[in-house]
Design an enzyme around this catalytic site. Structure first.
Site, PDB file in Angstrom:
ATOM      1  N   GLN A 179       0.846  -1.183   0.000  1.00 18.87           N
ATOM      2  CA  GLN A 179       0.000   0.000   0.000  1.00 18.87           C
ATOM      3  C   GLN A 179       0.882   1.233   0.000  1.00 18.87           C
ATOM      4  O   GLN A 179       1.572   1.506   0.949  1.00 18.87           O
ATOM      5  CB  GLN A 179      -0.911  -0.020   1.224  1.00 18.87           C
ATOM      6  CG  GLN A 179      -1.868   1.126   1.248  1.00 18.87           C
ATOM      7  CD  GLN A 179      -2.791   1.094   2.461  1.00 18.87           C
ATOM      8  OE1 GLN A 179      -2.865   0.099   3.158  1.00 18.87           O
ATOM      9  NE2 GLN A 179      -3.478   2.177   2.705  1.00 18.87           N
ATOM     10  N   GLY A 180       0.861   1.909  -1.124  1.00 16.27           N
ATOM     11  CA  GLY A 180       1.648   3.136  -1.213  1.00 16.27           C
ATOM     12  C   GLY A 180       0.817   4.294  -0.702  1.00 16.27           C
ATOM     13  O   GLY A 180      -0.188   4.108  -0.046  1.00 16.27           O
ATOM     14  N   ALA A 204      -2.256   4.347  -3.615  1.00 13.83           N
ATOM     15  CA  ALA A 204      -3.100   3.234  -3.999  1.00 13.83           C
ATOM     16  C   ALA A 204      -2.574   1.948  -3.411  1.00 13.83           C
ATOM     17  O   ALA A 204      -1.414   1.842  -3.052  1.00 13.83           O
ATOM     18  CB  ALA A 204      -3.105   3.112  -5.521  1.00 13.83           C
ATOM     19  N   ASP A 230       6.381  12.508  -8.784  1.00 11.24           N
ATOM     20  CA  ASP A 230       6.722  11.852  -7.517  1.00 11.24           C
ATOM     21  C   ASP A 230       7.964  10.981  -7.709  1.00 11.24           C
ATOM     22  O   ASP A 230       7.954   9.798  -7.396  1.00 11.24           O
ATOM     23  CB  ASP A 230       5.528  11.020  -7.034  1.00 11.24           C
ATOM     24  CG  ASP A 230       5.698  10.538  -5.595  1.00 11.24           C
ATOM     25  OD1 ASP A 230       6.541  11.101  -4.876  1.00 11.24           O
ATOM     26  OD2 ASP A 230       4.993   9.601  -5.202  1.00 11.24           O
TER      27      ASP A 230
END
Lengths: 369, 249
Positions: free
Chosen positions: B20-21, B24, B156
């Site tokens: 889980q970043g 998402a 990012d």
């Protein structure tokens, strides 16, 4: 590879109780606090006194008047904090003061008081970075060991994580601070500055929670955010012909209206979502499960709630404190100062000047592993 | 709601969560497929959340397609469902660059005492891929330049968002992943900010990263050609941003 080693904490339990007096006055709050570090490594807050300079609605605090306020109240606040703590100034080990960042004139008045006390009673001075003060107090109160820190106040907005003797800034605001954004908007719609404009925005937003989200820009840029455009945009809604300052429709057909409460709500939702998002990104990047909110805006319950939901979704925890420790106070300066003092750091009189520009990542954090 | 029975949700139900970043949760499916599911963020207002999710899924797909056309190493797209916030992309068999560099493998959960003599007998993870740190930096710089040349801004860039994999001809190549915050822009400003984000990510994750980042920039410069001068100038400006910096000296 040195980066992989995690050393035990360099801070040894003290051989005797240490007591520090902390003085804070970087903005409109004048604070004085006394902290004690006992031999068993525990910390106790002996007193935490604060006096806030409150201006009439629609006005901010000017540096000159704020400095005047601090000069008038300094002795009373310090005496109160010593009396409440039941210690004499002779028992204090060191006198800690805010070196920066903050407003120049108020900082100088408080530093002057600190220097005078130091010379009068022969106590060493410790200059403290205001932001590090917030972080250390937050860690002490909540017991969070190595959290990602969101520091949100009237003058600062930063996402911080500790690494190798330094609080590194992962993301920050590129223009104004979030508290500044909220406060200035509160002044536009003439909310009271008592107890704080941000608090009154929060109460305004609660009135109509979830009713209507007015579109505002959503400005995250890399790990950073930008807030001044959102403020401008929110301000321009007050000139919209649908805007009703009293929040009441003019007649039965007058349904499509924008109230101050709508704007308070939308402003909070938007800027807090941005803050939570960059915090989450920092957590994901360094793989941390803890998040700590410090600074004046940190007592906003909606921000704490949003951050809590985010942390829960990630299986993590949120740490937050209440207004006693979130809002600027003397005790946090005493805490960070005493940690530095126990590591042998003091500020000689000649270097006890203060500075408006003093970044969180300029401090060499000797007391952490 | 009918949508809970939709094909997309069936797919999610059949997959296993791998990580889980910030943006998402990623689910690996039985056929090698990575399903990136932007679940609704509970903390965000519904309206704001729906708009952001839709825009970001669509934006990610758009950026990936543009990169694929230009020959930038990115995962291929398998499916897009913007309303559900789901993107199916090619499964990349490789290792995150962050784990390959010094300091990056450090996990927050590691306790004070446990890791003491770990570093001594550890083998260099990069050996497995047959590249040196410098070559890796070169690959990073080149891939970013290729992406910027087609005006895709990643948004990012961190070492966690790059993977090193063995390609069929037994060479290692670098794959840029996670275009969730990407957008199209030809502005020098946006490219410079993109590099700056990476520079800070390096500095905060990997000790003594300056020479590493410099070789990323060198490779980037080679590939960018005449566009570099303007970006360099802007990058120097961007580095001065942020509040409360000392303006002396």
């Amino acid at each position: 590879m040195p980066g992989r080693l995690r050393k035990p904490t360099p801070l040894k339990n003290p051989d005797r109780p240490y007591i520090a007096l902390g003085l804070e006055g970087s903005a409109n709050k004048l604070g004085s606090g006394v902290i004690k570090h006992a031999e068993d490594g525990t910390t106790s807050v002996l007193s935490n006194i604060r006096h806030t300079y409150i201006t009439p609605p629609g006005e901010g605090f000017q540096p000159r008047d704020t400095a005047l306020h601090h000069r008038e109240w300094a002795l009373k606040v310090i005496n109160d904090s010593l009396a409440k703590a039941d210690v004499s100034i002779h028992d204090v080990d060191c006198i800690c003061f805010t070196k920066g960042p903050g407003m120049g004139a108020p900082l100088q008045s408080v530093a002057l008081v600190a220097r005078t006390l130091s010379l009068l009673y022969g106590k060493p001075l410790v200059g403290v970075n205001h932001c590090v003060g917030h972080i250390e107090m937050g860690r002490e109160i909540t017991g969070a060991s190595n959290p990602v820190v969101l520091y949100v106040s009237g003058g600062n907005t930063q996402v911080i994580a500790y690494s190798r003797q330094c609080y590194r800034i992962f993301g920050e605001t590129l223009d104004i601070a979030v508290g500044n954004c909220l406060d200035r908007f509160a002044r536009v719609i003439n909310l009271s500055n008592d107890p704080s404009p941000g608090y009154n925005i929060e109460q305004g937003a609660k009135l109509i929670r979830g009713r209507r989200l007015i579109p505002l820009p959503y400005a995250t840029k890399g790990m950073d955010i930008s807030l001044s455009g959102i403020l401008t945009s929110a301000e321009s809604y007050t000139l919209d012909k649908r805007f009703r300052l009293d929040g009441q429709p003019r007649n039965a057909e007058d349904t499509d209206i924008i109230t101050p409460a709508d704007l308070c709500f939308s402003l909070q939702e938007t800027v807090f979502a941005m803050l939570v998002e960059i915090t989450e990104r920092a957590m994901a990047h360094i793989g941390s499960k803890e998040v700590l909110i410090v600074g004046g805006v940190g007592c906003n319950e909606r921000l704490q709630e949003m951050m809590g939901v985010m942390a829960e979704e990630r299986g993590g925890r949120i740490f937050a404190t209440d207004e006693r420790f979130c809002i600027d106070n003397g005790i946090m300066i005493a805490q960070a100062g005493l940690l530095a003092y126990r590591m042998g750091q003091t500020t000689p009189l000649l270097k006890s000047s203060c500075t408006q520009r003093f970044r969180t990542d300029q401090v060499h954090v000797t007391w952490r592993a | 709601m009918a949508s809970t029975q939709g094909p997309t949700n069936v797919l999610i139900a059949k997959s296993t969560l791998i990580s889980q970043g910030a943006e998402a949760a990623k689910n690996a499916h039985e056929t090698p497929l990575l399903i990136k599911h932007r679940f609704s963020k509970g903390y965000r207002h519904k309206t704001l959340d729906t708009n952001l999710t839709k825009a970001r899924v669509a934006g990610e797909a758009r950026a990936l397609i543009r990169c694929l056309r230009a020959g930038v190493n990115v995962p291929g797209i398998r499916m897009v469902d913007a309303t559900e916030g789901v993107l199916g992309i090619e499964w990349i068999e490789g290792t995150s660059v962050r784990k390959l560099l010094p300091g990056g493998a450090e996990e927050e959960e590691a306790l004070d005492e446990v890791t003491e003599d770990l570093s001594e007998d550890e083998i260099d993870p990069l050996k497995e891929f047959g590249v040196s740190v410098d070559q890796l930096m070169h690959l990073i710089g080149t891939e970013i330049a290729k992406m910027h040349l087609v005006d895709v801004i990643h948004g990012d860039l961190t070492t966690s968002n790059m993977m090193l994999r063995r390609s069929p001809n037994n060479e290692s190549d670098l794959v840029l992943i996670d275009f969730g915050l990407s957008y199209l822009s030809a502005l020098v400003e946006d490219k410079a900010v993109d590099l700056y984000v990476l520079e800070r990510a390096f500095a905060s994750t990997h000790p003594d990263s300056e020479p590493m980042f410099q070789s990323v920039l060198d490779a980037y410069q080679n590939r960018m050609g005449k566009e570099w001068a303007a970006i360099k100038r802007r990058l120097d400006d961007v580095r001065l941003r942020g509040r409360k910096r000392s303006m002396v000296g």
